[in-house]
Design a protein around this motif. Structure first.
Motif, PDB file in Angstrom:
ATOM      1  N   GLN A  10     -44.163 -26.005   0.209  1.00 31.10           N
ATOM      2  CA  GLN A  10     -44.591 -25.206   1.359  1.00 31.10           C
ATOM      3  C   GLN A  10     -43.433 -24.500   2.050  1.00 31.10           C
ATOM      4  O   GLN A  10     -43.648 -23.681   2.938  1.00 31.10           O
ATOM      5  N   SER A  64     -47.860 -11.914   1.245  1.00 28.63           N
ATOM      6  CA  SER A  64     -49.203 -11.819   1.812  1.00 28.63           C
ATOM      7  C   SER A  64     -49.187 -12.544   3.154  1.00 28.63           C
ATOM      8  O   SER A  64     -48.229 -13.256   3.477  1.00 28.63           O
ATOM      9  N   TYR A  65     -50.243 -12.340   3.915  1.00 26.05           N
ATOM     10  CA  TYR A  65     -50.342 -12.924   5.256  1.00 26.05           C
ATOM     11  C   TYR A  65     -51.694 -13.611   5.394  1.00 26.05           C
ATOM     12  O   TYR A  65     -52.719 -13.047   5.015  1.00 26.05           O
ATOM     13  N   ASP A  66     -51.678 -14.815   5.935  1.00 26.13           N
ATOM     14  CA  ASP A  66     -52.892 -15.593   6.109  1.00 26.13           C
ATOM     15  C   ASP A  66     -53.857 -14.851   7.027  1.00 26.13           C
ATOM     16  O   ASP A  66     -53.555 -14.589   8.191  1.00 26.13           O
ATOM     17  N   GLU A  67     -55.011 -14.496   6.484  1.00 21.13           N
ATOM     18  CA  GLU A  67     -55.984 -13.690   7.226  1.00 21.13           C
ATOM     19  C   GLU A  67     -56.529 -14.426   8.454  1.00 21.13           C
ATOM     20  O   GLU A  67     -56.726 -13.825   9.513  1.00 21.13           O
ATOM     21  N   LYS A  68     -56.757 -15.728   8.336  1.00 20.04           N
ATOM     22  CA  LYS A  68     -57.278 -16.493   9.478  1.00 20.04           C
ATOM     23  C   LYS A  68     -56.266 -16.520  10.621  1.00 20.04           C
ATOM     24  O   LYS A  68     -56.637 -16.376  11.787  1.00 20.04           O
ATOM     25  N   LEU A  72     -46.106 -15.574  11.736  1.00 15.19           N
ATOM     26  CA  LEU A  72     -46.890 -14.917  10.689  1.00 15.19           C
ATOM     27  C   LEU A  72     -46.049 -13.860   9.975  1.00 15.19           C
ATOM     28  O   LEU A  72     -46.049 -13.792   8.750  1.00 15.19           O
ATOM     29  N   ILE A 121     -47.677 -17.428   6.982  1.00 22.15           N
ATOM     30  CA  ILE A 121     -48.596 -18.523   7.282  1.00 22.15           C
ATOM     31  C   ILE A 121     -48.443 -18.932   8.745  1.00 22.15           C
ATOM     32  O   ILE A 121     -47.551 -18.452   9.428  1.00 22.15           O
TER      33      ILE A 121
END
Length: 162
Positions: A51, A61-65, A121, A126
């Motif tokens: 992690q 990429s970026y965590d959508e939530k 983010l 994340i």
């Protein structure tokens, strides 16, 4: 487990995952030890060291939530100002970074969390990890600014989250 034991384990995980070249590990021992110390309270299993990818590579990429939860309508403007504050720091230590973030939050009449979450983010892709200010110190000023500028470009309201 002691840091030295965890350092050995973490290094092998990072090399196996292609995050770190085995030949460069020895030359980066101090930095890697710092990363392991930051992760130590959060690691329960060996695989948890995977992690820590954000210490070694920019997010792709970026965590959508996390984006939906923490990216507010004025986050782009706030973080643009923060980038300039970070760029102006002559020292980039944990306390310098924390001071810049908390001072700006105070000036904007916000909780520091309104800057901390979108900054994490941008830096990591994340929404979790070690303390942000410690993380930023390890990443360094140049990397933080580059990642934040990329995040601002990709996470702004008109950009699509991947």
């Amino acid at each position: 487990k002691p840091i030295d034991e965890l350092l050995e384990i973490a290094t092998s995980v990072w090399v196996k995952k292609g995050l770190l070249d085995a030949s460069e590990a020895e030359g980066r021992a101090s930095e890697l030890r710092h990363i392991v110390a930051l992760m130590q309270p959060r690691v329960e299993m060996v695989d948890d060291f995977e992690q820590a990818f954000y210490f070694f590579k920019d997010p792709d990429s970026y965590d959508e939530k996390v984006h939906k939860k923490h990216w507010k309508t004025d986050s782009t403007e706030r973080l643009t100002v923060l980038v300039e504050r970070l760029r102006a720091l002559s020292q980039f230590g944990e306390s310098d970074i924390e001071g810049a973030v908390r001072t700006l939050a105070g000036e904007l009449g916000l909780s520091a969390a309104n800057l901390i979450h979108p900054t994490r983010l941008c830096l990591c892709g994340i929404g979790f990890g070690p303390g942000l200010f410690e993380l930023m110190e390890v990443l360094g000023q140049e990397t933080c600014i580059r990642r934040m500028e990329k995040g601002l470009e990709l996470l702004s309201p008109e950009a699509a989250v991947s």
